[in-house]
Write an enzyme that holds these catalytic residues in place. Sequence first.
Site, PDB file in Angstrom:
ATOM      1  N   GLU A  13     -28.488  -6.560  45.276  1.00 45.73           N
ATOM      2  CA  GLU A  13     -28.427  -5.497  46.284  1.00 45.73           C
ATOM      3  C   GLU A  13     -28.051  -6.023  47.669  1.00 45.73           C
ATOM      4  OE1 GLU A  13     -31.917  -2.618  45.590  1.00 45.73           O
ATOM      5  OE2 GLU A  13     -32.552  -4.487  44.638  1.00 45.73           O
ATOM      6  N   SER A 178     -32.198  -0.440  42.963  1.00 44.46           N
ATOM      7  CA  SER A 178     -30.870   0.175  42.983  1.00 44.46           C
ATOM      8  C   SER A 178     -30.317   0.422  41.586  1.00 44.46           C
ATOM      9  CB  SER A 178     -29.874  -0.680  43.789  1.00 44.46           C
ATOM     10  OG  SER A 178     -30.146  -0.598  45.164  1.00 44.46           O
ATOM     11  N   TYR A 245     -24.156   4.903  45.556  1.00 43.60           N
ATOM     12  CA  TYR A 245     -23.386   4.292  46.633  1.00 43.60           C
ATOM     13  C   TYR A 245     -21.920   4.712  46.678  1.00 43.60           C
ATOM     14  CZ  TYR A 245     -27.614   1.521  46.756  1.00 43.60           C
ATOM     15  OH  TYR A 245     -28.926   1.139  46.834  1.00 43.60           O
ATOM     16  N   ARG A 284     -40.924   4.371  49.981  1.00 40.14           N
ATOM     17  CA  ARG A 284     -40.310   5.558  49.372  1.00 40.14           C
ATOM     18  C   ARG A 284     -40.772   5.632  47.925  1.00 40.14           C
ATOM     19  NH1 ARG A 284     -34.922   4.546  48.168  1.00 40.14           N
ATOM     20  NH2 ARG A 284     -35.450   4.831  45.984  1.00 40.14           N
ATOM     21  N   ASP A 286     -40.614   7.434  44.201  1.00 39.87           N
ATOM     22  CA  ASP A 286     -39.686   8.201  43.365  1.00 39.87           C
ATOM     23  C   ASP A 286     -40.418   8.914  42.235  1.00 39.87           C
ATOM     24  OD1 ASP A 286     -37.669   7.191  44.952  1.00 39.87           O
ATOM     25  OD2 ASP A 286     -37.130   5.593  43.553  1.00 39.87           O
ATOM     26  N   GLU A 299     -41.801   4.840  40.603  1.00 41.45           N
ATOM     27  CA  GLU A 299     -41.992   3.565  41.300  1.00 41.45           C
ATOM     28  C   GLU A 299     -42.141   3.795  42.791  1.00 41.45           C
ATOM     29  OE1 GLU A 299     -38.594   1.086  40.708  1.00 41.45           O
ATOM     30  OE2 GLU A 299     -37.192   2.523  41.536  1.00 41.45           O
ATOM     31  N   ASN A 301     -40.885   2.012  46.365  1.00 46.43           N
ATOM     32  CA  ASN A 301     -39.950   1.066  46.975  1.00 46.43           C
ATOM     33  C   ASN A 301     -40.492   0.670  48.345  1.00 46.43           C
ATOM     34  OD1 ASN A 301     -37.350   1.430  45.128  1.00 46.43           O
ATOM     35  ND2 ASN A 301     -38.227   3.455  45.479  1.00 46.43           N
ATOM     36  N   GLY A 305     -33.521   1.526  50.909  1.00 45.66           N
ATOM     37  CA  GLY A 305     -32.264   1.492  51.656  1.00 45.66           C
ATOM     38  C   GLY A 305     -32.438   2.078  53.046  1.00 45.66           C
TER      39      GLY A 305
END
Length: 334
Positions: A13, A178, A245, A284, A286, A299, A301, A305
């Site tokens: 990443e 990612s 992306y 963050r 999810d 999960e 994070n 990003g």
Amino acid sequence: MNIAVLLGGISPERNVSIAGGKAIANALTARGHSVTLIDPSRGAHAVVTADMLTELASEQVSDEILATPKRELINCVNLPIFDSIDVAFTVLHGTGGEDGIMQALLEARGVKYTGSKVLASALAMDKAASKVMFSAAGVQTPLWAVLRGEQFDDTDHLREILEEMRGMIVVKPNDQGSTVGMSIIDNDLDHFQRAVHLAAKYSSTVLVEQFIEGRELTVAVVGDDALPIIEIVPEGGFYDYEHKYTKGMTRYICPAELSEDIVEFVQNLAVTAHRILGCTAYSRVDFRLDEDNVPFCLEVNTLPGFTETSLVPMAAAAAGIEFGELCERIIELS
């Protein structure tokens, strides 16, 4: 403040990290801070310029970068520049950046840094370990199994997993982000074995997870507060690396169109998941929301990003928090 922005690094990443680090550096510079750019993959030559970033971001992430010895991270943190740094804003993702290694080195060096500390970083990066913690806290997570070593080719064991999970499954490295190395497949042994070996290229441990049909949601947590929920709607297929992306391949609905009770429930679960792992400042979280509106936590994070169009800044904007203000708030909370 004298702020070091740590970006790039040694994970797949890397380029995402460079983009986020550049955005953070620009925002903090505009707000009057002195910013130094540092790419730990370069060891003792880790300090980079803004002009160098453009060149670095255009390079493909090579096998040589991915094989960078961890001692280069030590060489980086030992640089004299850190003697004058007030705080390191870490925007490194994946191996050597988000997994507690860089956090431990910065602590040993006596450098303050943004985001979660060593244990929370390591727990969140280890998807299987974090799922154990979610379950202990009453946060529902999809049924899962872990594969290591000889189990990758143990067809009897793989069949048992398929029989237990039924339906579609998700196969991914246990400690990457990612969606690197991830596959979403039907309940077929041949497809399963191929997906396992793909994931095993990126981690010695492979996580197998029951796929939850439904909506994809993500919740940013800043401090003790959950920000507006974002619904992620890929245009065909799944929310993989390409959809994340490639401009135009995914729609983001913020705030997500959900009833008030579902919003409150999912936000509370996000804060619980953040806290049970011991996360600091921001994260963050999810989720998948099934057809019965049951949320399943996937999960957390700890270093998501962070370009101006990334999901945490998007949620912050919906809450009236401008990008530069968000960066400064994370520094304060850390």
